[in-house]
Write an enzyme that holds these catalytic residues in place. Structure first.
Site, PDB file in Angstrom:
ATOM      1  N   CYS A 201       1.589   4.666  -3.436  1.00 25.07           N
ATOM      2  CA  CYS A 201       2.219   5.155  -2.045  1.00 25.07           C
ATOM      3  C   CYS A 201       3.672   4.378  -2.096  1.00 25.07           C
ATOM      4  O   CYS A 201       3.678   2.973  -1.757  1.00 25.07           O
ATOM      5  CB  CYS A 201       1.573   4.699  -1.006  1.00 25.07           C
TER       6      CYS A 201
ATOM      7  N   ASN B 204       5.880   4.801   0.164  1.00 22.68           N
ATOM      8  CA  ASN B 204       6.267   4.419   1.312  1.00 22.68           C
ATOM      9  C   ASN B 204       5.901   3.007   1.659  1.00 22.68           C
ATOM     10  O   ASN B 204       6.563   1.938   1.942  1.00 22.68           O
ATOM     11  CB  ASN B 204       5.940   5.297   2.448  1.00 22.68           C
TER      12      ASN B 204
ATOM     13  N   SER C 113       0.795  16.719   0.400  1.00 23.78           N
ATOM     14  CA  SER C 113      -0.177  15.375   0.118  1.00 23.78           C
ATOM     15  C   SER C 113      -1.547  15.595   0.825  1.00 23.78           C
ATOM     16  O   SER C 113      -1.470  15.866   1.927  1.00 23.78           O
ATOM     17  CB  SER C 113       0.692  14.409   0.904  1.00 23.78           C
TER      18      SER C 113
ATOM     19  N   MET D 133       6.914  11.911   0.580  1.00 30.54           N
ATOM     20  CA  MET D 133       6.408  10.733   0.108  1.00 30.54           C
ATOM     21  C   MET D 133       7.406  10.076  -1.107  1.00 30.54           C
ATOM     22  O   MET D 133       8.383  10.583  -1.722  1.00 30.54           O
ATOM     23  CB  MET D 133       5.160  11.163  -0.910  1.00 30.54           C
TER      24      MET D 133
END
Length: 394
Positions: free
Chosen positions: A105, A107, A309, A318
């Site tokens: 991920c 983020n 997503s 993302m």
């Protein structure tokens, strides 16, 4: 009289990183059975998040019932020399009993550096009274290096600031992320363009043949032209997520791309690999109004991108897909590059449902093969709550 077990009490931190939120754990704080990969770890994280939830609400857990908020992170001392921490990321399915460990991920990568500093993973001698700390992160899911440049004030992580990130309501301190060698073109991986082509004809059952750019940079991603599937690239979440036929079409593209990229061997395997690959559709710049009501001018962006997503259109973008966008945009001839106007570029600013994002990538062609050395973007992160999360012992 029936006797029920008491709840486990596990130290945890609830953090926002970029446009995502997740529950962060130190590996040593987990119950012993969950300190190693397997069913016990997955069951614990699902219960923390509140999955599987047939109501799709996560009322009885820490999740937010979206792909951006159904996440868990485990941080451990570095297992690789010259790194500070191991970062392991789990994408928790909302309505099925499943945790996907197949990717990163981008983020939440933003929150790893601040977490590492605040939780004693960085030697005190490296933390200035005021300045910046570079946290060297080993992304354990995919075996990649991330550098997080974290601001520090009065010897503590600085979380407040004036950096604004579209998709996040309030400003915060800017954290610069560098994803080093973010493609899978090393000895243990396939090519950055796994099919060997910048653009392929992708046969999608029930949809037809689509031109597609398939890349493994940041996260495996399948890019298609928005116009080829009936869109103009300015769509917001309701236009896709409330259209069951659209969701089915985009999932069919994802499955076909996963097969062509060699990520799965049969269509049935796609159900157990929901996190990767991503599907995104691109279009030349066009004016639109973002989900917050902000007007985005075509003159201010290079292209529009919308990405899926976990089966839904993402509310922003993302972080890992942003790496893929920047990398593909830097390679002349990809669909992303063409949508952005062609030519060579090391930085791209794209429009997404919540606004815009600028990200850069450095690419080169070596012996006829494209490779990317780094991708850079700015994000922010903040601790939302810290203490203990509780789950039933069973």
């Amino acid at each position: 009289m029936t006797t029920f077990a008491s709840q486990l009490r596990i130290p945890a931190t609830y953090m926002r990183g970029g446009t995502s939120k997740g529950v962060f754990f130190k590996l040593d704080d987990l119950p012993e059975a969950a300190r190693v990969p397997g069913a016990a770890r997955d069951a614990l994280l699902m219960r923390v998040i509140g999955s599987p939830d047939p109501y799709g609400k996560h009322t009885d857990g820490m999740g937010g019932a979206t792909s951006s908020t159904s996440k868990a992170v485990i941080i451990a001392p570095a297992s690789v020399p010259d790194h500070d921490v191991d970062y392991l990321y789990g994408q928790v399915s909302i309505d099925t009993a499943f945790v996907d460990w197949s990717g990163n991920c981008g983020n939440l990568s933003t929150a790893v550096g601040p977490f590492a500093i605040a939780n004693g993973f960085i030697p005190a001698a490296r933390i200035p009274q005021d300045g910046s700390v570079t946290v060297r992160i080993w992304q354990a899911n995919i075996g990649k290096i991330i550098l997080a440049h974290v601001p520090v004030t009065n010897g503590q992580v600085q979380e407040t600031g004036d950096f604004e990130l579209d998709g996040v309501t309030f400003p915060a301190a800017e954290i610069v992320l560098e994803f080093l060698d973010p493609s899978d073109d090393g000895e243990a991986g396939g090519a950055m363009f796994p099919t060997g082509n910048l653009v392929d004809d992708l046969d999608v059952p029930g949809v037809g043949t689509l031109r597609a750019t398939m890349i493994t940079a940041g996260i495996p991603t399948v890019f298609v032209d928005a116009a080829a599937i009936g869109y103009d690239g300015t769509e917001l979440q309701p236009a896709i997520n409330e259209d069951k036929a659209a969701l089915a079409k985009l999932e069919a593209i994802r499955v076909a791309g996963a097969l062509r990229m060699g990520l799965i061997r049969s269509p049935e395997e796609a159900a157990t690999r929901q996190h990767t690959p991503k599907v995104a559709f691109v279009a030349p710049p066009k004016d639109y109004v973002s989900s917050s009501g902000k007007r985005i001018a075509a003159a201010d962006i290079d292209l529009n991108v919308r990405a899926m997503s976990m089966g839904k259109l993402h509310h922003a973008m993302m972080g890992t897909a942003s790496v893929a966008i920047a990398t593909a945009a830097a390679v002349p001839g990809t669909l992303v590059n063409i949508a952005a106007g062609g030519g060579t570029r090391e930085r791209v600013c794209f429009g997404h449902p919540s606004g815009t994002l600028a990200v850069g990538a450095s690419v080169a062609q070596v012996d006829g093969q494209w490779t990317v050395t780094r991708a850079v973007m700015s994000r922010s992160a903040r601790v939302l709550m810290e203490g203990w999360v509780r789950i039933p012992q069973d």
